[in-house]
Design an enzyme around this catalytic site. Structure first.
Site, PDB file in Angstrom:
ATOM      1  N   LYS A 161       0.809  -1.205   0.000  1.00 22.61           N
ATOM      2  CA  LYS A 161       0.000   0.000   0.000  1.00 22.61           C
ATOM      3  C   LYS A 161       0.856   1.275   0.000  1.00 22.61           C
ATOM      4  CE  LYS A 161      -3.315  -2.223   3.121  1.00 22.61           C
ATOM      5  NZ  LYS A 161      -3.858  -2.126   4.510  1.00 22.61           N
TER       6      LYS A 161
ATOM      7  N   ASP B 111       3.466   3.533   6.763  1.00 24.04           N
ATOM      8  CA  ASP B 111       2.736   3.209   7.982  1.00 24.04           C
ATOM      9  C   ASP B 111       3.617   2.597   9.057  1.00 24.04           C
ATOM     10  OD1 ASP B 111       3.113   0.706   6.501  1.00 24.04           O
ATOM     11  OD2 ASP B 111       1.855  -0.179   8.060  1.00 24.04           O
TER      12      ASP B 111
ATOM     13  N   ASP C 105      14.542  -0.576   1.813  1.00 24.71           N
ATOM     14  CA  ASP C 105      15.257  -0.747   3.076  1.00 24.71           C
ATOM     15  C   ASP C 105      16.269  -1.887   2.887  1.00 24.71           C
ATOM     16  OD1 ASP C 105      15.732  -0.304   5.837  1.00 24.71           O
ATOM     17  OD2 ASP C 105      14.345  -1.898   6.379  1.00 24.71           O
TER      18      ASP C 105
HETATM   19  P1  IMP Z   1      12.600  -3.998   2.436  1.00 26.16           P
HETATM   20  O1  IMP Z   1      12.070  -5.269   1.839  1.00 26.16           O
HETATM   21  O2  IMP Z   1      13.360  -4.264   3.708  1.00 26.16           O
HETATM   22  O3  IMP Z   1      13.405  -3.169   1.475  1.00 26.16           O
HETATM   23  O4  IMP Z   1      11.372  -3.170   2.940  1.00 26.16           O
HETATM   24  C1  IMP Z   1      10.510  -2.579   2.073  1.00 26.16           C
HETATM   25  C2  IMP Z   1       9.141  -2.402   2.714  1.00 26.16           C
HETATM   26  O5  IMP Z   1       9.193  -2.366   4.130  1.00 26.16           O
HETATM   27  C3  IMP Z   1       8.570  -1.080   2.284  1.00 26.16           C
HETATM   28  O6  IMP Z   1       7.829  -1.203   1.095  1.00 26.16           O
HETATM   29  C4  IMP Z   1       7.720  -0.688   3.471  1.00 26.16           C
HETATM   30  O7  IMP Z   1       6.425  -1.230   3.356  1.00 26.16           O
HETATM   31  C5  IMP Z   1       8.416  -1.319   4.654  1.00 26.16           C
HETATM   32  N1  IMP Z   1       9.303  -0.362   5.344  1.00 26.16           N
HETATM   33  C6  IMP Z   1      10.650  -0.389   5.422  1.00 26.16           C
HETATM   34  N2  IMP Z   1      11.142   0.630   6.130  1.00 26.16           N
HETATM   35  C7  IMP Z   1      10.064   1.347   6.524  1.00 26.16           C
HETATM   36  C8  IMP Z   1       9.902   2.570   7.285  1.00 26.16           C
HETATM   37  O8  IMP Z   1      10.863   3.219   7.748  1.00 26.16           O
HETATM   38  N3  IMP Z   1       8.618   2.983   7.466  1.00 26.16           N
HETATM   39  C9  IMP Z   1       7.533   2.326   6.960  1.00 26.16           C
HETATM   40  N4  IMP Z   1       7.640   1.197   6.243  1.00 26.16           N
HETATM   41  C10 IMP Z   1       8.890   0.716   6.024  1.00 26.16           C
HETATM   42 MG    MG Z   2       4.351  -1.088   5.375  1.00 26.67          MG
END
Ligand code: IMP
Ligand code: MG
Length: 180
Positions: free
Chosen positions: A45, A162, A106
């Protein structure tokens, strides 16, 4: 009203600052795709507000599709497991130029899963556009082609992002002060 049970929010970028950055990204996309209509694919979302603002600043004709990817189980820690719940298929993206629109990269696990999912439908190209990038946390190597803001500290909320489904409605982006 904030109370003892709600985390303190530190303002990081105002809606005005975000709008300036979004306009600049749209101009970059216009330069890169002047002779082809790309398909923007919004990762739900979190990316829905960014996508809606970005799309309205792009002059080049674009199409839009959505994907639903589950990554964070709850709170601020990733489960490390990503699932593509649903997304566009070959009719919408086969042979097309794709721009994946993310809220934040992230660890890179989610965006990598999105790209792998899309590749099976043989698009002509895939680029990645993210509002926020936290490169220091990367586990999987992945580089966005368009980035709004880089940062390293904070879990962030607002402008679509969120914490346990809350705070998406905030117009600006805020950092959660951690108690660690
Ligand atoms: P990744 O797979 O670790 O790169 O994380 C990506 C997903 O994690 C994003 O699309 C977000 O939904 C969530 N996410 C990562 N860091 C944050 C943050 O600081 N705030 C909110 N959502 C986050
Ligand atoms: Mg999220």
């Amino acid at each position: 009203m904030p109370n003892d049970h709600e985390p303190a929010l530190t303002p990081l970028w105002t809606s005005q600052e975000i709008a300036v950055r979004v306009t600049l990204i749209a101009e970059e996309i216009d330069r890169d795709y002047s002779d082809t209509a790309p398909v923007l694919i919004g990762a739900l979302k979190g990316a829905f507000i960014f996508l809606a603002d970005l799309m309205r600043k792009i002059q080049t004709p674009v199409e839009v599709e959505f994907m639903r990817v589950s990554s964070y189980e709850s709170g601020t820690e990733s489960s490390g497991e990503v699932q593509v719940d649903w997304g566009p298929t070959g009719d919408a993206i086969g042979g097309r130029h794709i721009i994946v629109v993310e809220d934040i990269i992230d660890t890179g696990i989610t965006t990598t899963a999105v790209v792998e999912y899309l590749k099976q439908f043989a698009p002509s190209s895939i680029r990645i556009c993210t509002l926020l990038d936290r490169p220091e946390r990367r586990i999987v190597e992945i580089e966005p082609d368009y980035t709004g803001f880089n940062f390293s500290d904070y879990f962030v909320v607002g402008y679509g992002l969120d914490l346990d489904q809350k705070y998406r409605q905030l117009p600006g982006i805020h950092g959660l002060a951690t108690n660690t």
